[in-house]
Design a protein around this motif. Structure first.
Motif, PDB file in Angstrom:
ATOM      1  N   THR A  52       0.827  -1.211   0.000  1.00  0.00           N
ATOM      2  CA  THR A  52       0.000   0.000   0.000  1.00  0.00           C
ATOM      3  C   THR A  52       0.858   1.257   0.000  1.00  0.00           C
ATOM      4  OG1 THR A  52      -0.140  -0.025   2.409  1.00  0.00           O
ATOM      5  CG2 THR A  52      -1.931  -1.105   1.192  1.00  0.00           C
ATOM      6  N   THR A  53       2.151   1.087   0.291  1.00  0.00           N
ATOM      7  CA  THR A  53       3.052   2.232   0.338  1.00  0.00           C
ATOM      8  C   THR A  53       4.272   1.955  -0.535  1.00  0.00           C
ATOM      9  OG1 THR A  53       2.345   2.646   2.601  1.00  0.00           O
ATOM     10  CG2 THR A  53       4.306   3.792   1.867  1.00  0.00           C
ATOM     11  N   LEU A  54       4.657   2.985  -1.278  1.00  0.00           N
ATOM     12  CA  LEU A  54       5.826   2.905  -2.151  1.00  0.00           C
ATOM     13  C   LEU A  54       6.674   4.134  -1.895  1.00  0.00           C
ATOM     14  CD1 LEU A  54       7.513   2.181  -4.747  1.00  0.00           C
ATOM     15  CD2 LEU A  54       5.771   3.412  -6.039  1.00  0.00           C
ATOM     16  N   ILE A  70       4.250   7.249  -2.236  1.00  0.00           N
ATOM     17  CA  ILE A  70       2.819   6.977  -2.370  1.00  0.00           C
ATOM     18  C   ILE A  70       2.371   6.212  -1.135  1.00  0.00           C
ATOM     19  CG2 ILE A  70       1.076   5.620  -3.583  1.00  0.00           C
ATOM     20  CD1 ILE A  70       2.453   6.144  -6.146  1.00  0.00           C
ATOM     21  N   SER A  71       1.249   6.630  -0.590  1.00  0.00           N
ATOM     22  CA  SER A  71       0.643   5.906   0.517  1.00  0.00           C
ATOM     23  C   SER A  71      -0.845   5.786   0.238  1.00  0.00           C
ATOM     24  CB  SER A  71       0.886   6.661   1.830  1.00  0.00           C
ATOM     25  OG  SER A  71       0.301   5.962   2.900  1.00  0.00           O
ATOM     26  N   ASP A  72      -1.378   4.582   0.351  1.00  0.00           N
ATOM     27  CA  ASP A  72      -2.791   4.309   0.064  1.00  0.00           C
ATOM     28  C   ASP A  72      -3.200   4.830  -1.316  1.00  0.00           C
ATOM     29  OD1 ASP A  72      -3.203   3.051   2.547  1.00  0.00           O
ATOM     30  OD2 ASP A  72      -3.433   5.014   3.511  1.00  0.00           O
ATOM     31  N   LYS A  73      -2.344   4.556  -2.305  1.00  0.00           N
ATOM     32  CA  LYS A  73      -2.567   4.905  -3.715  1.00  0.00           C
ATOM     33  C   LYS A  73      -2.667   6.410  -3.966  1.00  0.00           C
ATOM     34  CE  LYS A  73      -4.624   0.518  -4.934  1.00  0.00           C
ATOM     35  NZ  LYS A  73      -5.569  -0.188  -5.735  1.00  0.00           N
ATOM     36  N   GLU A  74      -2.107   7.191  -3.048  1.00  0.00           N
ATOM     37  CA  GLU A  74      -2.130   8.637  -3.195  1.00  0.00           C
ATOM     38  C   GLU A  74      -0.703   9.180  -3.115  1.00  0.00           C
ATOM     39  OE1 GLU A  74      -4.133  12.228  -0.733  1.00  0.00           O
ATOM     40  OE2 GLU A  74      -5.386  10.447  -1.020  1.00  0.00           O
ATOM     41  N   ARG A  98       2.019  -5.318  -9.536  1.00  0.00           N
ATOM     42  CA  ARG A  98       2.942  -4.807  -8.508  1.00  0.00           C
ATOM     43  C   ARG A  98       4.106  -4.019  -9.095  1.00  0.00           C
ATOM     44  NH1 ARG A  98       2.346 -10.445  -7.044  1.00  0.00           N
ATOM     45  NH2 ARG A  98       0.599 -10.629  -5.635  1.00  0.00           N
ATOM     46  N   ASP A  99       3.874  -3.394 -10.265  1.00  0.00           N
ATOM     47  CA  ASP A  99       4.911  -2.597 -10.917  1.00  0.00           C
ATOM     48  C   ASP A  99       5.047  -1.260 -10.191  1.00  0.00           C
ATOM     49  OD1 ASP A  99       6.718  -1.349 -12.554  1.00  0.00           O
ATOM     50  OD2 ASP A  99       5.505  -1.461 -14.372  1.00  0.00           O
ATOM     51  N   ALA A 100       6.183  -1.061  -9.544  1.00  0.00           N
ATOM     52  CA  ALA A 100       6.446   0.165  -8.789  1.00  0.00           C
ATOM     53  C   ALA A 100       7.503   1.029  -9.480  1.00  0.00           C
ATOM     54  CB  ALA A 100       6.888  -0.195  -7.370  1.00  0.00           C
ATOM     55  N   CYS A 117      14.259   1.430  -4.140  1.00  0.00           N
ATOM     56  CA  CYS A 117      12.808   1.248  -4.186  1.00  0.00           C
ATOM     57  C   CYS A 117      12.384   0.401  -2.981  1.00  0.00           C
ATOM     58  CB  CYS A 117      12.413   0.550  -5.484  1.00  0.00           C
ATOM     59  SG  CYS A 117      10.665   0.119  -5.578  1.00  0.00           S
ATOM     60  N   TYR A 118      11.466   0.954  -2.185  1.00  0.00           N
ATOM     61  CA  TYR A 118      10.921   0.253  -1.025  1.00  0.00           C
ATOM     62  C   TYR A 118       9.413   0.144  -1.189  1.00  0.00           C
ATOM     63  CZ  TYR A 118      15.272   1.369   1.483  1.00  0.00           C
ATOM     64  OH  TYR A 118      16.580   1.477   1.878  1.00  0.00           O
ATOM     65  N   VAL A 119       8.863  -0.995  -0.848  1.00  0.00           N
ATOM     66  CA  VAL A 119       7.418  -1.141  -0.786  1.00  0.00           C
ATOM     67  C   VAL A 119       7.061  -1.653   0.601  1.00  0.00           C
ATOM     68  CG1 VAL A 119       7.138  -1.532  -3.273  1.00  0.00           C
ATOM     69  CG2 VAL A 119       7.397  -3.488  -1.741  1.00  0.00           C
ATOM     70  N   GLY A 120       5.825  -1.366   1.009  1.00  0.00           N
ATOM     71  CA  GLY A 120       5.459  -1.798   2.341  1.00  0.00           C
ATOM     72  C   GLY A 120       3.979  -1.755   2.604  1.00  0.00           C
ATOM     73  N   GLU A 121       3.677  -2.138   3.802  1.00  0.00           N
ATOM     74  CA  GLU A 121       2.305  -2.190   4.282  1.00  0.00           C
ATOM     75  C   GLU A 121       2.371  -1.941   5.783  1.00  0.00           C
ATOM     76  OE1 GLU A 121      -1.764  -3.561   3.265  1.00  0.00           O
ATOM     77  OE2 GLU A 121      -0.137  -4.395   2.112  1.00  0.00           O
ATOM     78  N   GLY A 122       1.537  -1.032   6.254  1.00  0.00           N
ATOM     79  CA  GLY A 122       1.458  -0.795   7.692  1.00  0.00           C
ATOM     80  C   GLY A 122       2.731  -0.270   8.321  1.00  0.00           C
ATOM     81  N   GLY A 123       3.483   0.558   7.623  1.00  0.00           N
ATOM     82  CA  GLY A 123       4.692   1.147   8.189  1.00  0.00           C
ATOM     83  C   GLY A 123       5.944   0.297   8.097  1.00  0.00           C
ATOM     84  N   ARG A 124       5.810  -0.908   7.583  1.00  0.00           N
ATOM     85  CA  ARG A 124       6.979  -1.783   7.398  1.00  0.00           C
ATOM     86  C   ARG A 124       7.362  -1.756   5.927  1.00  0.00           C
ATOM     87  NH1 ARG A 124       5.851  -7.003  11.178  1.00  0.00           N
ATOM     88  NH2 ARG A 124       5.011  -5.825  12.918  1.00  0.00           N
TER      89      ARG A 124
END
Length: 186
Positions: A52-54, A70-74, A98-100, A117-124
């Motif tokens: 959800t976060t990039l 980007i967080s929550d697609k924003e 999942r193309d970031a 490039c980092y991706v994550g969910e819930g702050g991780r």
């Protein structure tokens, strides 16, 4: 050496080669991209799971701001470093598969360096890959079209596979030689 032993050696060699190929393909990517001032370049990043976060970071900025966030697609422009304002966009705005990856527009000499490039969910967050951007001045002998990419994992993986194939070849040769020797002794 018995046939059973030789078969086990071949089996172990094949099993190891499959494991090494899988390990090399599952590793992080280390890419290089080249361009010249004014080019648009793509910084590749492919997530391995839903996120959800990039965030794209450039460590040598030594700033709390990001290249892209980007967080929550924003898009969160308040977290974007001023030198990247209005110059970075997603390659695929829907992030299908999942193309970031992002496109960095109108590059300049100050953009050269390493991007993460980092991706994550819930702050991780999980580091997916690093991309090194080289910006060549016009007329530079090493100038390219901006799409030159290196993949260290692929080179290592192919080298390992080559070594394994040589080992399997040696074992097969020994098996053939042993059988030939056994047939000639009768």
């Amino acid at each position: 050496m018995s046939n059973v032993t030789l078969r086990w050696i071949l089996f172990v060699c094949l099993l190891c080669s499959c494991w090494l190929i899988h390990s090399a393909s599952a590793g992080r990517l280390y890419l290089t991209v080249e361009g010249k001032p004014g080019d648009n370049v793509t910084l590749q990043c492919q997530g391995t799971e839903e996120f959800t976060t990039l965030k794209w970071n450039k460590p040598d900025l030594k700033s709390e701001y990001y290249v892209y966030f980007i967080s929550d697609k924003e898009v969160r422009k308040q977290y974007q470093h001023e030198s990247f304002q209005d110059r970075v966009e997603l390659k695929d705005p829907n992030m299908k598969n999942r193309d970031a990856s992002v496109i960095l527009k109108n590059i300049n000499i100050n953009d050269a360096g390493t991007y993460e490039c980092y991706v994550g969910e819930g702050g991780r967050f999980k580091l997916i890959n690093r991309v090194t951007l080289t910006v060549h001045q016009p007329g530079d002998e090493t100038e390219s079209d901006g799409n030159n990419r290196g993949h260290v994992g692929l080179a290592v993986g192919l080298s390992v596979v080559g070594v394994i194939l040589v080992a399997v070849g040696v074992v097969a040769f020994l098996i053939f030689r042993k059988r030939s020797t056994e047939q000639n002794s009768y």
